[in-house]
Design an enzyme around this catalytic site. Sequence first.
Site, PDB file in Angstrom:
ATOM      1  N   MET A  36       0.962  -1.040  -0.178  1.00 53.34           N
ATOM      2  CA  MET A  36       0.488  -0.050  -0.022  1.00 53.34           C
ATOM      3  C   MET A  36       1.169   1.130   0.214  1.00 53.34           C
ATOM      4  SD  MET A  36      -3.257  -0.920   2.158  1.00 53.34           S
ATOM      5  CE  MET A  36      -2.581  -0.511   3.768  1.00 53.34           C
ATOM      6  N   HIS A  40       9.092   1.126   3.304  1.00 49.85           N
ATOM      7  CA  HIS A  40      10.215   1.007   4.189  1.00 49.85           C
ATOM      8  C   HIS A  40      10.971  -0.074   4.234  1.00 49.85           C
ATOM      9  CE1 HIS A  40       8.031  -1.723   6.331  1.00 49.85           C
ATOM     10  NE2 HIS A  40       6.367  -1.139   6.397  1.00 49.85           N
ATOM     11  N   HIS A  43       8.918  -3.410   3.373  1.00 46.66           N
ATOM     12  CA  HIS A  43       8.641  -3.623   1.988  1.00 46.66           C
ATOM     13  C   HIS A  43      10.388  -3.512   0.918  1.00 46.66           C
ATOM     14  CE1 HIS A  43       5.191  -0.865   3.360  1.00 46.66           C
ATOM     15  NE2 HIS A  43       4.805  -1.709   3.119  1.00 46.66           N
ATOM     16  N   LYS A 156       4.883 -10.433   8.409  1.00 47.13           N
ATOM     17  CA  LYS A 156       4.712  -9.523  10.073  1.00 47.13           C
ATOM     18  C   LYS A 156       3.037  -9.787  10.145  1.00 47.13           C
ATOM     19  CE  LYS A 156       4.423  -4.766  11.569  1.00 47.13           C
ATOM     20  NZ  LYS A 156       2.731  -4.633  11.152  1.00 47.13           N
ATOM     21  N   ASP A 157       2.425  -9.436   8.449  1.00 48.06           N
ATOM     22  CA  ASP A 157       1.074 -10.010   8.206  1.00 48.06           C
ATOM     23  C   ASP A 157       1.207 -11.161   8.485  1.00 48.06           C
ATOM     24  OD1 ASP A 157       0.065  -6.561   8.363  1.00 48.06           O
ATOM     25  OD2 ASP A 157       1.488  -6.757   7.046  1.00 48.06           O
ATOM     26  N   GLN A 160      -2.631 -12.157   7.236  1.00 49.54           N
ATOM     27  CA  GLN A 160      -3.217 -11.745   5.233  1.00 49.54           C
ATOM     28  C   GLN A 160      -2.571 -12.900   4.583  1.00 49.54           C
ATOM     29  OE1 GLN A 160      -2.759  -7.563   4.219  1.00 49.54           O
ATOM     30  NE2 GLN A 160      -0.860  -8.753   3.746  1.00 49.54           N
TER      31      GLN A 160
END
Length: 300
Positions: A36, A40, A43, A156-157, A160
Amino acid sequence: MTGTAPPVVVRDPGELRARTAAARRRDEVVGIVPTMGALHAGHIELVRVARAHAGLVVVSDFVNPTQFGPGEDFERYPRDLDADVALCAEAGADVVFAPAVEALYPEGAATTVRVGGSLTSELCARQRPGHFDGVATVVAKLLCQVGPSLAVFGRKDYQQLKVVERLVLDLGLDVRVLGVPTVREPDGLAMSSRNAYLSREERRRALGLARGLAAAHRLVRSAGSPPTAGAVRAAARAPVDESFDSVDYVEVCDPDSLVLLADDDPVPARTLVVGAGRLGKTRLIDNTVLGEDSPPAVDQ
Ligand code: AMP
Protein backbone atom coordinates in the site's frame (compact mmCIF):
# COMPACT_ATOMS: atom_id res chain seq x y z
CA MET A 1 15.11 -7.04 -17.39
CA THR A 2 18.03 -6.55 -15.06
CA GLY A 3 16.60 -4.26 -12.40
CA THR A 4 19.41 -1.74 -12.80
CA ALA A 5 17.31 0.95 -14.55
CA PRO A 6 14.82 2.95 -12.44
CA PRO A 7 11.40 1.29 -12.35
CA VAL A 8 8.70 2.27 -14.80
CA VAL A 9 5.60 3.69 -13.14
CA VAL A 10 2.49 2.15 -14.69
CA ARG A 11 -1.01 3.33 -13.88
CA ASP A 12 -2.97 1.54 -16.58
CA PRO A 13 -3.77 -2.18 -16.08
CA GLY A 14 -3.65 -2.72 -19.86
CA GLU A 15 -0.08 -1.45 -20.03
CA LEU A 16 0.83 -3.59 -17.04
CA ARG A 17 -0.64 -6.69 -18.71
CA ALA A 18 1.33 -5.97 -21.88
CA ARG A 19 4.59 -5.70 -19.93
CA THR A 20 4.04 -8.86 -17.90
CA ALA A 21 2.88 -10.81 -20.98
CA ALA A 22 6.08 -9.78 -22.77
CA ALA A 23 8.15 -11.00 -19.82
CA ARG A 24 6.34 -14.34 -19.82
CA ARG A 25 7.02 -14.68 -23.55
CA ARG A 26 10.71 -14.21 -22.71
CA ASP A 27 10.26 -17.07 -20.22
CA GLU A 28 10.98 -14.75 -17.31
CA VAL A 29 9.52 -15.39 -13.88
CA VAL A 30 7.13 -12.54 -13.10
CA GLY A 31 7.11 -11.65 -9.39
CA ILE A 32 4.75 -9.31 -7.58
CA VAL A 33 5.16 -7.54 -4.25
CA PRO A 34 1.77 -6.12 -3.27
CA THR A 35 2.01 -3.02 -1.04
CA MET A 36 0.00 0.00 0.00
CA GLY A 37 3.01 2.28 -0.48
CA ALA A 38 4.66 4.38 2.25
CA LEU A 39 7.49 1.94 1.72
CA HIS A 40 10.09 1.17 4.35
CA ALA A 41 12.94 -1.31 4.76
CA GLY A 42 10.47 -4.15 5.42
CA HIS A 43 8.84 -3.70 2.03
CA ILE A 44 12.23 -3.31 0.41
CA GLU A 45 13.35 -6.66 1.80
CA LEU A 46 10.33 -8.18 0.01
CA VAL A 47 11.41 -6.51 -3.23
CA ARG A 48 14.94 -7.88 -2.80
CA VAL A 49 13.58 -11.38 -2.28
CA ALA A 50 11.42 -11.02 -5.40
CA ARG A 51 14.44 -9.68 -7.33
CA ALA A 52 16.43 -12.78 -6.37
CA HIS A 53 13.77 -15.09 -7.84
CA ALA A 54 12.15 -13.19 -10.70
CA GLY A 55 13.10 -11.73 -14.08
CA LEU A 56 10.41 -9.04 -13.89
CA VAL A 57 9.61 -7.57 -10.47
CA VAL A 58 6.36 -5.64 -10.12
CA VAL A 59 5.66 -3.67 -6.93
CA SER A 60 2.02 -2.67 -6.62
CA ASP A 61 1.51 0.58 -4.74
CA PHE A 62 -2.19 0.92 -4.01
CA VAL A 63 -4.03 1.98 -0.87
CA ASN A 64 -6.92 -0.45 -1.15
CA PRO A 65 -10.15 1.16 0.07
CA THR A 66 -12.05 -2.10 0.58
CA GLN A 67 -9.75 -3.35 3.33
CA PHE A 68 -10.38 -0.28 5.52
CA GLY A 69 -13.44 -0.15 7.76
CA PRO A 70 -15.48 2.95 8.57
CA GLY A 71 -13.53 5.24 10.89
CA GLU A 72 -10.19 3.61 9.98
CA ASP A 73 -7.26 5.49 8.48
CA PHE A 74 -7.93 5.18 4.70
CA GLU A 75 -7.94 8.95 4.14
CA ARG A 76 -4.92 9.75 6.25
CA TYR A 77 -2.87 6.67 5.23
CA PRO A 78 0.57 8.03 4.19
CA ARG A 79 1.02 8.36 0.41
CA ASP A 80 4.29 9.36 -1.29
CA LEU A 81 4.72 7.75 -4.70
CA ASP A 82 7.98 9.56 -5.55
CA ALA A 83 9.67 8.34 -2.38
CA ASP A 84 8.32 4.83 -3.01
CA VAL A 85 9.70 4.79 -6.56
CA ALA A 86 13.12 5.90 -5.30
CA LEU A 87 13.20 3.04 -2.78
CA CYS A 88 12.01 0.57 -5.41
CA ALA A 89 14.83 1.75 -7.68
CA GLU A 90 17.38 0.96 -4.96
CA ALA A 91 15.91 -2.49 -4.44
CA GLY A 92 15.87 -3.24 -8.17
CA ALA A 93 12.15 -3.33 -8.98
CA ASP A 94 11.25 -3.11 -12.68
CA VAL A 95 7.69 -1.80 -12.49
CA VAL A 96 5.75 0.16 -9.90
CA PHE A 97 2.05 -0.40 -10.55
CA ALA A 98 0.08 2.51 -9.05
CA PRO A 99 -3.46 2.30 -10.41
CA ALA A 100 -6.28 4.71 -9.63
CA VAL A 101 -9.04 3.23 -7.47
CA GLU A 102 -11.39 3.13 -10.50
CA ALA A 103 -8.89 1.03 -12.45
CA LEU A 104 -9.19 -1.81 -9.94
CA TYR A 105 -12.79 -1.13 -8.88
CA PRO A 106 -14.73 -0.12 -12.01
CA GLU A 107 -17.97 1.74 -11.50
CA GLY A 108 -20.59 -0.65 -10.16
CA ALA A 109 -17.98 -3.17 -8.95
CA ALA A 110 -19.92 -5.95 -7.25
CA THR A 111 -17.47 -8.82 -6.84
CA THR A 112 -15.92 -9.76 -3.52
CA VAL A 113 -13.50 -12.62 -2.95
CA ARG A 114 -13.93 -14.12 0.48
CA VAL A 115 -11.72 -16.65 2.24
CA GLY A 116 -13.83 -18.25 4.96
CA GLY A 117 -13.19 -20.68 7.79
CA SER A 118 -10.80 -20.49 10.70
CA LEU A 119 -8.31 -18.20 8.93
CA THR A 120 -10.78 -15.32 9.00
CA SER A 121 -12.71 -16.04 12.21
CA GLU A 122 -10.36 -14.72 14.87
CA LEU A 123 -7.53 -12.25 15.51
CA CYS A 124 -7.75 -9.17 13.24
CA ALA A 125 -10.95 -10.48 11.64
CA ARG A 126 -12.83 -9.82 14.88
CA GLN A 127 -11.77 -6.18 15.20
CA ARG A 128 -11.85 -5.43 11.48
CA PRO A 129 -14.99 -6.98 9.95
CA GLY A 130 -14.67 -7.23 6.17
CA HIS A 131 -10.94 -6.46 6.24
CA PHE A 132 -9.83 -9.82 4.86
CA ASP A 133 -12.55 -9.74 2.20
CA GLY A 134 -10.96 -6.50 1.01
CA VAL A 135 -7.48 -8.05 1.13
CA ALA A 136 -8.53 -11.23 -0.70
CA THR A 137 -10.42 -9.22 -3.32
CA VAL A 138 -7.56 -6.86 -4.12
CA VAL A 139 -4.95 -9.62 -4.10
CA ALA A 140 -7.10 -11.67 -6.49
CA LYS A 141 -7.43 -8.62 -8.78
CA LEU A 142 -3.67 -7.98 -8.69
CA LEU A 143 -2.85 -11.61 -9.42
CA CYS A 144 -5.27 -11.53 -12.37
CA GLN A 145 -3.75 -8.32 -13.75
CA VAL A 146 -0.11 -9.25 -13.27
CA GLY A 147 -0.19 -13.01 -13.92
CA PRO A 148 2.84 -13.65 -11.72
CA SER A 149 4.32 -17.03 -10.88
CA LEU A 150 5.71 -15.58 -7.62
CA ALA A 151 4.06 -13.36 -5.02
CA VAL A 152 6.02 -12.10 -2.02
CA PHE A 153 4.35 -11.15 1.27
CA GLY A 154 5.63 -10.31 4.76
CA ARG A 155 5.13 -12.49 7.80
CA LYS A 156 4.53 -9.21 9.66
CA ASP A 157 0.90 -9.57 8.47
CA TYR A 158 0.81 -13.26 9.30
CA GLN A 159 -2.96 -13.72 9.08
CA GLN A 160 -2.98 -11.95 5.70
CA LEU A 161 -0.23 -14.29 4.46
CA LYS A 162 -2.28 -17.34 5.47
CA VAL A 163 -5.38 -15.91 3.78
CA VAL A 164 -3.43 -15.32 0.56
CA GLU A 165 -1.93 -18.83 0.63
CA ARG A 166 -5.46 -20.27 1.00
CA LEU A 167 -6.81 -18.05 -1.80
CA VAL A 168 -4.09 -19.19 -4.20
CA LEU A 169 -4.69 -22.83 -3.32
CA ASP A 170 -8.48 -22.61 -3.57
CA LEU A 171 -8.50 -20.72 -6.87
CA GLY A 172 -5.92 -23.12 -8.29
CA LEU A 173 -3.56 -20.29 -9.21
CA ASP A 174 -0.08 -21.26 -10.38
CA VAL A 175 1.59 -18.79 -8.02
CA ARG A 176 4.28 -19.52 -5.48
CA VAL A 177 3.63 -17.47 -2.34
CA LEU A 178 6.74 -16.59 -0.34
CA GLY A 179 6.52 -15.28 3.24
CA VAL A 180 9.44 -13.10 4.31
CA PRO A 181 10.43 -12.74 8.01
CA THR A 182 9.47 -9.49 9.72
CA VAL A 183 12.04 -6.71 9.39
CA ARG A 184 12.50 -4.83 12.65
CA GLU A 185 14.02 -1.55 13.76
CA PRO A 186 17.31 -1.93 15.68
CA ASP A 187 15.38 -1.80 18.98
CA GLY A 188 13.03 -4.62 17.93
CA LEU A 189 9.94 -2.69 16.78
CA ALA A 190 8.40 -4.28 13.68
CA MET A 191 8.65 -1.84 10.78
CA SER A 192 5.25 -0.56 9.67
CA SER A 193 3.98 2.34 7.59
CA ARG A 194 1.76 3.19 10.57
CA ASN A 195 4.80 3.77 12.82
CA ALA A 196 4.92 7.20 11.14
CA TYR A 197 1.78 8.16 13.10
CA LEU A 198 3.44 7.62 16.49
CA SER A 199 4.56 10.46 18.74
CA ARG A 200 7.98 10.06 20.32
CA GLU A 201 6.37 8.84 23.51
CA GLU A 202 4.07 6.38 21.70
CA ARG A 203 7.05 5.12 19.69
CA ARG A 204 8.76 4.21 22.97
CA ARG A 205 5.67 2.44 24.27
CA ALA A 206 5.16 0.62 20.96
CA LEU A 207 7.98 -1.76 21.97
CA GLY A 208 5.53 -3.47 24.34
CA LEU A 209 4.35 -5.78 21.54
CA ALA A 210 7.85 -6.99 20.63
CA ARG A 211 8.64 -7.32 24.35
CA GLY A 212 5.60 -9.55 24.79
CA LEU A 213 6.67 -11.80 21.90
CA ALA A 214 10.21 -12.01 23.28
CA ALA A 215 8.78 -12.94 26.70
CA ALA A 216 6.82 -15.80 25.08
CA HIS A 217 10.04 -17.15 23.54
CA ARG A 218 11.83 -16.86 26.90
CA LEU A 219 9.09 -18.70 28.73
CA VAL A 220 9.23 -21.62 26.31
CA ARG A 221 13.03 -21.75 26.44
CA SER A 222 13.24 -21.57 30.23
CA ALA A 223 10.47 -24.07 31.01
CA GLY A 224 11.52 -27.73 31.39
CA SER A 225 8.35 -28.96 29.71
CA PRO A 226 6.15 -26.99 27.30
CA PRO A 227 4.20 -24.28 29.16
CA THR A 228 0.46 -24.00 28.67
CA ALA A 229 -1.00 -21.71 26.05
CA GLY A 230 -2.56 -19.71 28.89
CA ALA A 231 0.86 -19.11 30.47
CA VAL A 232 2.37 -18.09 27.12
CA ARG A 233 -0.53 -15.76 26.42
CA ALA A 234 -0.21 -14.14 29.86
CA ALA A 235 3.56 -13.66 29.42
CA ALA A 236 3.08 -12.13 25.96
CA ARG A 237 0.20 -9.92 27.03
CA ALA A 238 1.66 -8.35 30.19
CA PRO A 239 4.06 -5.90 28.45
CA VAL A 240 1.34 -4.91 25.97
CA ASP A 241 -1.15 -4.26 28.79
CA GLU A 242 1.50 -2.16 30.51
CA SER A 243 2.45 0.04 27.59
CA PHE A 244 -0.44 0.26 25.10
CA ASP A 245 -3.54 2.42 25.54
CA SER A 246 -5.70 -0.60 24.72
CA VAL A 247 -5.16 -4.20 23.65
CA ASP A 248 -7.26 -5.61 20.80
CA TYR A 249 -5.99 -9.14 21.43
CA VAL A 250 -2.98 -11.23 22.30
CA GLU A 251 -3.52 -14.85 21.25
CA VAL A 252 -1.73 -18.15 21.01
CA CYS A 253 -2.73 -20.25 17.98
CA ASP A 254 -1.96 -23.02 15.59
CA PRO A 255 0.26 -21.33 12.96
CA ASP A 256 -1.43 -23.04 10.01
CA SER A 257 -5.16 -23.03 10.84
CA LEU A 258 -5.03 -19.99 13.18
CA VAL A 259 -7.32 -21.87 15.58
CA LEU A 260 -6.81 -20.54 19.12
CA LEU A 261 -5.24 -22.89 21.64
CA ALA A 262 -7.16 -23.49 24.86
CA ASP A 263 -5.57 -22.13 28.04
CA ASP A 264 -4.76 -25.60 29.38
CA ASP A 265 -3.17 -26.90 26.15
CA PRO A 266 0.60 -27.30 26.32
CA VAL A 267 2.06 -25.26 23.45
CA PRO A 268 3.17 -27.39 20.48
CA ALA A 269 6.68 -27.05 19.05
CA ARG A 270 5.39 -24.56 16.43
CA THR A 271 3.00 -22.02 17.89
CA LEU A 272 1.92 -18.59 16.69
CA VAL A 273 1.86 -15.78 19.25
CA VAL A 274 0.15 -12.73 17.77
CA GLY A 275 -1.12 -9.44 19.09
CA ALA A 276 -2.67 -6.11 18.20
CA GLY A 277 -2.96 -2.99 20.29
CA ARG A 278 -3.62 0.71 20.06
CA LEU A 279 -1.53 3.74 20.93
CA GLY A 280 -3.73 6.78 20.56
CA LYS A 281 -5.40 6.35 17.16
CA THR A 282 -2.69 4.05 15.84
CA ARG A 283 -3.28 0.32 15.67
CA LEU A 284 -0.15 -1.86 15.59
CA ILE A 285 0.19 -5.62 15.09
CA ASP A 286 3.06 -8.04 15.55
CA ASN A 287 3.62 -11.79 15.79
CA THR A 288 6.16 -14.53 16.11
CA VAL A 289 6.09 -18.27 15.53
CA LEU A 290 7.69 -20.06 18.48
CA GLY A 291 9.92 -22.85 17.22
CA GLU A 292 10.37 -21.13 13.86
CA ASP A 293 11.18 -17.40 14.18
CA SER A 294 14.02 -15.82 16.12
CA PRO A 295 12.76 -13.83 19.09
CA PRO A 296 12.62 -10.05 18.49
CA ALA A 297 15.89 -8.56 19.78
CA VAL A 298 14.40 -6.14 22.27
CA ASP A 299 15.61 -4.90 25.69
CA GLN A 300 13.29 -5.89 28.50
P1 AMP B 1 1.48 -2.95 3.46
O1 AMP B 1 2.03 -1.90 2.56
O2 AMP B 1 1.49 -2.59 4.90
O3 AMP B 1 0.15 -3.48 2.99
O4 AMP B 1 2.47 -4.17 3.36
C1 AMP B 1 2.83 -4.72 2.11
C2 AMP B 1 3.62 -5.99 2.34
O5 AMP B 1 4.78 -5.69 3.09
C3 AMP B 1 2.83 -7.04 3.15
O6 AMP B 1 3.09 -8.32 2.61
C4 AMP B 1 3.41 -6.88 4.52
O7 AMP B 1 3.34 -8.05 5.30
C5 AMP B 1 4.86 -6.56 4.19
N1 AMP B 1 5.51 -5.89 5.32
C6 AMP B 1 5.08 -4.79 5.97
N2 AMP B 1 5.91 -4.50 7.01
C7 AMP B 1 6.86 -5.48 7.01
C8 AMP B 1 7.99 -5.76 7.83
N3 AMP B 1 8.32 -5.00 8.87
N4 AMP B 1 8.75 -6.83 7.52
C9 AMP B 1 8.43 -7.63 6.47
N5 AMP B 1 7.38 -7.42 5.66
C10 AMP B 1 6.61 -6.36 5.93
